[in-house]
Design a protein around this motif. Structure first.
Motif, PDB file in Angstrom:
ATOM      1  N   GLN A  43      28.827  41.784  30.216  1.00 60.48           N
ATOM      2  CA  GLN A  43      28.937  41.290  31.733  1.00 60.48           C
ATOM      3  C   GLN A  43      29.779  40.119  31.611  1.00 60.48           C
ATOM      4  OE1 GLN A  43      24.747  40.767  32.281  1.00 60.48           O
ATOM      5  NE2 GLN A  43      24.313  42.867  32.657  1.00 60.48           N
ATOM      6  N   LEU A  44      30.920  40.149  31.076  1.00 59.27           N
ATOM      7  CA  LEU A  44      31.756  38.979  31.157  1.00 59.27           C
ATOM      8  C   LEU A  44      33.235  39.199  32.025  1.00 59.27           C
ATOM      9  CD1 LEU A  44      32.010  38.247  27.346  1.00 59.27           C
ATOM     10  CD2 LEU A  44      30.778  36.959  29.271  1.00 59.27           C
ATOM     11  N   HIS A  45      33.243  40.492  32.894  1.00 61.85           N
ATOM     12  CA  HIS A  45      34.180  41.106  33.409  1.00 61.85           C
ATOM     13  C   HIS A  45      34.186  40.541  34.870  1.00 61.85           C
ATOM     14  CE1 HIS A  45      30.686  43.492  34.821  1.00 61.85           C
ATOM     15  NE2 HIS A  45      31.503  43.812  35.750  1.00 61.85           N
ATOM     16  N   ASP A  46      35.177  40.722  35.485  1.00 61.57           N
ATOM     17  CA  ASP A  46      35.579  40.156  36.742  1.00 61.57           C
ATOM     18  C   ASP A  46      36.290  41.464  37.614  1.00 61.57           C
ATOM     19  OD1 ASP A  46      38.232  40.085  35.683  1.00 61.57           O
ATOM     20  OD2 ASP A  46      38.314  37.829  35.913  1.00 61.57           O
ATOM     21  N   ASP A  47      36.663  41.038  38.965  1.00 56.38           N
ATOM     22  CA  ASP A  47      37.810  42.063  39.521  1.00 56.38           C
ATOM     23  C   ASP A  47      38.919  42.613  38.776  1.00 56.38           C
ATOM     24  OD1 ASP A  47      35.526  41.879  41.410  1.00 56.38           O
ATOM     25  OD2 ASP A  47      36.559  40.490  42.754  1.00 56.38           O
ATOM     26  N   ASP A  48      39.304  41.866  38.273  1.00 59.69           N
ATOM     27  CA  ASP A  48      40.719  42.056  37.574  1.00 59.69           C
ATOM     28  C   ASP A  48      40.389  43.203  36.390  1.00 59.69           C
ATOM     29  OD1 ASP A  48      42.297  40.444  39.043  1.00 59.69           O
ATOM     30  OD2 ASP A  48      42.071  38.736  37.913  1.00 59.69           O
ATOM     31  N   VAL A  49      39.480  42.912  35.593  1.00 59.94           N
ATOM     32  CA  VAL A  49      38.843  43.830  34.521  1.00 59.94           C
ATOM     33  C   VAL A  49      38.633  45.210  35.114  1.00 59.94           C
ATOM     34  CG1 VAL A  49      37.055  44.252  32.826  1.00 59.94           C
ATOM     35  CG2 VAL A  49      38.135  41.965  33.184  1.00 59.94           C
TER      36      VAL A  49
END
Length: 140
Positions: A43-49
């Motif tokens: 749960q360290l992701h964002d939209d770019d990931v």
């Protein structure tokens, strides 16, 4: 056994992201996918990931899954229409390409970059109709 929270190593996000982006740049898509998936699992992701995962899936040949994920991102107001439309062309879904670009035009979005794909898709649709007509005529 008690539920314990795992604390990730400091700078883990930055390290996984850097490794994933390097792998992506060097066209090692499976490796990049692994790094980006780890970010998502932690749960360290964002939209770019999320978008990088779409690119990896597409390049690994999992185009349908990439398309579905891209649609989800676009529905949330993020994502890249260029990538999505390119996927539709790759899947030879020319009717959908035309529909999406027309929808974007109606929403007031500048579709100048998509005009060559629109023209190509319209040409392919006409060609498909002509081929179907010739087959139909040959039968009768």
């Amino acid at each position: 056994m008690k539920n314990r929270k795992i604390v990730p190593h400091p700078h883990l996000k930055e390290r996984l992201l850097a490794e994933g982006m390097d792998a992506l740049k060097e066209k090692r898509y499976k490796e990049a996918y692994t790094y980006f998936t780890q970010l998502k699992q932690l749960q360290l992701h964002d939209d770019d990931v999320e978008m990088a995962l779409v690119v990896c899936l597409f390049e690994m040949g999992q185009v349908e899954e990439a398309k579905e994920r891209c649609e989800q991102l676009l529905a949330r107001g993020i994502g890249d229409w260029t990538i999505y439309i390119s996927m539709l062309v790759h899947l030879q879904q020319y009717d959908e390409v035309v529909a999406v670009i027309r929808k974007l035009k109606q929403q007031g979005i500048d579709c100048t970059p998509f005009l060559p794909l629109l023209q190509f898709s319209e040409k392919m649709i006409r060609s498909q109709h002509e081929q179907e007509k010739k087959r139909y005529e040959a039968i009768f």
